[in-house]
Design a protein around this motif. Structure first.
Motif, PDB file in Angstrom:
ATOM      1  N   HIS A   1      -4.958 -11.436  -0.857  1.00 35.56           N
ATOM      2  CA  HIS A   1      -6.370 -11.109  -0.683  1.00 35.56           C
ATOM      3  C   HIS A   1      -6.721 -10.848   0.786  1.00 35.56           C
ATOM      4  N   ASP A   2      -6.394 -11.803   1.637  1.00 30.49           N
ATOM      5  CA  ASP A   2      -6.895 -11.784   3.003  1.00 30.49           C
ATOM      6  C   ASP A   2      -6.184 -10.788   3.912  1.00 30.49           C
ATOM      7  N   PRO A   3      -4.852 -10.629   3.830  1.00 23.77           N
ATOM      8  CA  PRO A   3      -4.236  -9.572   4.641  1.00 23.77           C
ATOM      9  C   PRO A   3      -4.764  -8.190   4.303  1.00 23.77           C
ATOM     10  N   PHE A   4      -5.096  -7.958   3.028  1.00 25.79           N
ATOM     11  CA  PHE A   4      -5.676  -6.664   2.679  1.00 25.79           C
ATOM     12  C   PHE A   4      -7.026  -6.482   3.368  1.00 25.79           C
ATOM     13  N   ALA A   5      -7.858  -7.516   3.354  1.00 29.09           N
ATOM     14  CA  ALA A   5      -9.154  -7.416   4.036  1.00 29.09           C
ATOM     15  C   ALA A   5      -8.966  -7.173   5.527  1.00 29.09           C
ATOM     16  N   ALA A   6      -7.966  -7.818   6.130  1.00 32.93           N
ATOM     17  CA  ALA A   6      -7.687  -7.589   7.549  1.00 32.93           C
ATOM     18  C   ALA A   6      -7.278  -6.138   7.794  1.00 32.93           C
ATOM     19  N   ALA A   7      -6.457  -5.599   6.900  1.00 32.78           N
ATOM     20  CA  ALA A   7      -6.031  -4.209   7.046  1.00 32.78           C
ATOM     21  C   ALA A   7      -7.212  -3.256   6.920  1.00 32.78           C
ATOM     22  N   VAL A   8      -8.120  -3.538   5.983  1.00 33.26           N
ATOM     23  CA  VAL A   8      -9.298  -2.691   5.801  1.00 33.26           C
ATOM     24  C   VAL A   8     -10.222  -2.791   7.020  1.00 33.26           C
ATOM     25  N   ALA A   9     -10.301  -3.963   7.628  1.00 35.17           N
ATOM     26  CA  ALA A   9     -11.121  -4.100   8.830  1.00 35.17           C
ATOM     27  C   ALA A   9     -10.637  -3.155   9.928  1.00 35.17           C
ATOM     28  N   LEU A  10      -9.314  -3.013  10.054  1.00 31.68           N
ATOM     29  CA  LEU A  10      -8.765  -2.129  11.078  1.00 31.68           C
ATOM     30  C   LEU A  10      -8.748  -0.675  10.634  1.00 31.68           C
ATOM     31  N   GLU A  11      -8.546  -0.445   9.337  1.00 24.65           N
ATOM     32  CA  GLU A  11      -8.449   0.922   8.807  1.00 24.65           C
ATOM     33  C   GLU A  11      -9.258   1.014   7.510  1.00 24.65           C
ATOM     34  N   PRO A  12     -10.566   1.225   7.605  1.00 24.63           N
ATOM     35  CA  PRO A  12     -11.396   1.270   6.395  1.00 24.63           C
ATOM     36  C   PRO A  12     -10.967   2.334   5.396  1.00 24.63           C
ATOM     37  N   THR A  13     -10.272   3.368   5.850  1.00 26.74           N
ATOM     38  CA  THR A  13      -9.848   4.429   4.934  1.00 26.74           C
ATOM     39  C   THR A  13      -8.775   3.956   3.959  1.00 26.74           C
ATOM     40  N   LEU A  14      -8.234   2.763   4.152  1.00 26.16           N
ATOM     41  CA  LEU A  14      -7.289   2.218   3.171  1.00 26.16           C
ATOM     42  C   LEU A  14      -7.955   1.955   1.826  1.00 26.16           C
ATOM     43  N   ALA A  15      -9.270   1.819   1.819  1.00 27.11           N
ATOM     44  CA  ALA A  15      -9.997   1.497   0.590  1.00 27.11           C
ATOM     45  C   ALA A  15     -10.988   2.602   0.256  1.00 27.11           C
ATOM     46  N   VAL A  16     -11.145   2.838  -1.035  1.00 31.75           N
ATOM     47  CA  VAL A  16     -12.239   3.664  -1.527  1.00 31.75           C
ATOM     48  C   VAL A  16     -13.454   2.758  -1.641  1.00 31.75           C
ATOM     49  N   LEU A  17     -14.554   3.148  -1.020  1.00 26.43           N
ATOM     50  CA  LEU A  17     -15.738   2.297  -0.955  1.00 26.43           C
ATOM     51  C   LEU A  17     -16.867   2.888  -1.782  1.00 26.43           C
ATOM     52  N   ARG A  18     -17.638   1.983  -2.403  1.00 26.95           N
ATOM     53  CA  ARG A  18     -18.806   2.416  -3.159  1.00 26.95           C
ATOM     54  C   ARG A  18     -19.982   1.520  -2.799  1.00 26.95           C
ATOM     55  N   PRO A  19     -21.118   2.096  -2.395  1.00 25.88           N
ATOM     56  CA  PRO A  19     -22.266   1.272  -2.025  1.00 25.88           C
ATOM     57  C   PRO A  19     -22.900   0.608  -3.239  1.00 25.88           C
ATOM     58  N   ALA A  20     -23.440  -0.578  -3.018  1.00 26.18           N
ATOM     59  CA  ALA A  20     -24.144  -1.317  -4.073  1.00 26.18           C
ATOM     60  C   ALA A  20     -25.035  -2.361  -3.406  1.00 26.18           C
TER      61      ALA A  20
ATOM     62  N   GLY B   1     -34.138  -1.523  -7.405  1.00 21.49           N
ATOM     63  CA  GLY B   1     -34.995  -0.830  -6.453  1.00 21.49           C
ATOM     64  C   GLY B   1     -34.823  -1.310  -5.028  1.00 21.49           C
ATOM     65  N   ARG B   2     -33.653  -1.874  -4.733  1.00 18.11           N
ATOM     66  CA  ARG B   2     -33.371  -2.392  -3.396  1.00 18.11           C
ATOM     67  C   ARG B   2     -32.280  -1.552  -2.733  1.00 18.11           C
ATOM     68  N   THR B   3     -32.380  -1.435  -1.428  1.00 23.58           N
ATOM     69  CA  THR B   3     -31.403  -0.648  -0.672  1.00 23.58           C
ATOM     70  C   THR B   3     -30.030  -1.308  -0.743  1.00 23.58           C
ATOM     71  N   PRO B   4     -28.952  -0.535  -0.882  1.00 23.52           N
ATOM     72  CA  PRO B   4     -27.614  -1.136  -0.872  1.00 23.52           C
ATOM     73  C   PRO B   4     -27.382  -1.965   0.391  1.00 23.52           C
ATOM     74  N   ASN B   5     -26.745  -3.110   0.220  1.00 22.10           N
ATOM     75  CA  ASN B   5     -26.445  -3.984   1.351  1.00 22.10           C
ATOM     76  C   ASN B   5     -24.961  -4.246   1.500  1.00 22.10           C
ATOM     77  N   ALA B   6     -24.119  -3.466   0.794  1.00 18.46           N
ATOM     78  CA  ALA B   6     -22.670  -3.647   0.876  1.00 18.46           C
ATOM     79  C   ALA B   6     -21.976  -2.366   0.448  1.00 18.46           C
ATOM     80  N   ASP B   7     -20.779  -2.167   0.983  1.00 20.59           N
ATOM     81  CA  ASP B   7     -19.859  -1.142   0.505  1.00 20.59           C
ATOM     82  C   ASP B   7     -18.680  -1.884  -0.119  1.00 20.59           C
ATOM     83  N   ILE B   8     -18.535  -1.759  -1.420  1.00 21.13           N
ATOM     84  CA  ILE B   8     -17.535  -2.526  -2.152  1.00 21.13           C
ATOM     85  C   ILE B   8     -16.261  -1.692  -2.311  1.00 21.13           C
TER      86      ILE B   8
END
Length: 345
Positions: free
Chosen positions: A262-281, A305-312
């Motif tokens: 779980h956590d190494p993947f999140a670290a990798a995404v922090a450095l390279e967000p393009t590793l993940a496909v993101l969808r706002p919600a 009716g609320r503005t997205p507060n995350a990219d999942i």
């Protein structure tokens, strides 16, 4: 700025970050979760020693979540949080600042420049938001490992561990980031994606080969529990001893002889967000449900009716991630502990 509850996979996330020569870690906040806060801090300091890291401030976080007693999970991560691995106590000092104050001082000193990564409960970040409500505007971006949306929980039928430990803190954080501009919405790596990041013994073998490490017998399903590695490279030895425990845990719960990274993947995404496909919600946290307290809920269609507060994160290529991790950590291990020097322990 890194906030962790180290933890086997948190330890690998730190290794992943420390292996990047271009990255400057502004500080490490220690959060209680996988093990108590003091043990988390001790693990963080010892890992810095193992990695021969320069001086990096390590701060002690809150001893308890915001509103409930602390739960820990030594059955998942071992009595000290790092599986069967053993690291000597570090002579490095803990910071005089609390983890929450470290968050605040760091983002105030470098507005718009600091990338935050949270791989444990969000207690420290929630306390930091009390001190500095403008933190979402001061951060460059935040990456969170936590939550489960269209995926079963790993703690209750609906709950992911990090949010389950301190759901009030998670709600504080997601509510606060409702005011963040779109390019600074948190990236959330939830179980939906992180449970597809499956490490097998073959991945450890490839790291050992990349590090030119001798004596690195790989864990195998038929091994008796608790075997210790004789790998000559200290980082490879640490990885094998830590991850073996994680393999055994997943096997015990009929998930296979594997470990979710779980956590190494999140670290990798922090450095390279393009590793993940993101969808706002729009993400919120259930605090009142009898059966669902601590669950994360995503409004993908704007029904609230609320503005997205995350990219999942909703998609990735696990093989590409592991190629990066193996190359990064294997090369780092070989550089720190060249083969000629590996016999000296």
């Amino acid at each position: 700025m890194v906030d962790v509850d180290t933890g086997i996979d948190d330890a690998l996330a730190l290794l992943y970050l420390l292996a990047d020569p271009q990255l400057q870690i502004a500080g490490i906040a220690s959060t209680g979760g996988n093990v108590p806060t003091a043990q988390v801090a001790a693990n963080n300091l010892a890992l810095l020693d193992l990695c021969r890291a320069p001086a990096i401030e390590v701060a002690l976080g809150a001893a308890q979540p915001l509103a409930v007693p602390l739960q820990t999970t030594e059955n998942t991560h071992g009595p000290h949080g790092i599986g069967y691995a053993e690291l000597p106590p570090s002579p490095r000092p803990l910071s005089d600042r609390s983890a929450a104050q470290l968050w605040v001082d760091t983002v105030r000193a470098h507005p718009g420049a600091v990338l935050g990564l949270c791989t444990g409960p969000l207690t420290n970040l929630a306390l930091a938001l009390e001190l500095e409500p403008q933190l979402p505007q001061l951060l460059r971006r935040l990456v969170i490992m936590g939550g489960a949306f269209r995926h079963p929980g790993n703690t209750t039928p609906t709950n992911e561990w990090n949010v389950h430990v301190d759901p009030e803190a998670a709600k504080v954080v997601f509510d606060a980031f409702s005011s963040a501009p779109p390019d600074r919405r948190p990236i959330v790596c939830a179980l939906d994606i992180t449970e597809s990041i499956e490490m097998f013994p073959e991945h450890l073998r490839r790291i050992a080969e990349r590090a030119h490490c001798a004596g690195a017998a790989m864990p195998a399903p038929g091994d008796p529990p608790g075997l210790r590695s004789e790998a000559t490279n200290p980082i490879v030895r640490f990885l094998i001893d830590a991850v073996r425990f994680y393999f055994e845990f997943h096997q015990h719960y009929d998930q296979g002889y594997l470990a979710h990274m779980h956590d190494p993947f999140a670290a990798a995404v922090a450095l390279e967000p393009t590793l993940a496909v993101l969808r706002p919600a729009t993400v919120d946290v259930e605090l009142a449900g009898t059966l669902t307290r601590g669950s994360t809920v995503a409004d993908w269609a704007g029904m609230w009716g609320r503005t997205p507060n995350a990219d999942i994160a909703v998609g990735t290529d696990p093989a590409a991630f592991f190629d990066r991790m193996i190359a990064r950590i294997g090369d780092f291990a070989a550089t720190l502990y060249p083969p000629v020097a590996q016999e000296v322990r």
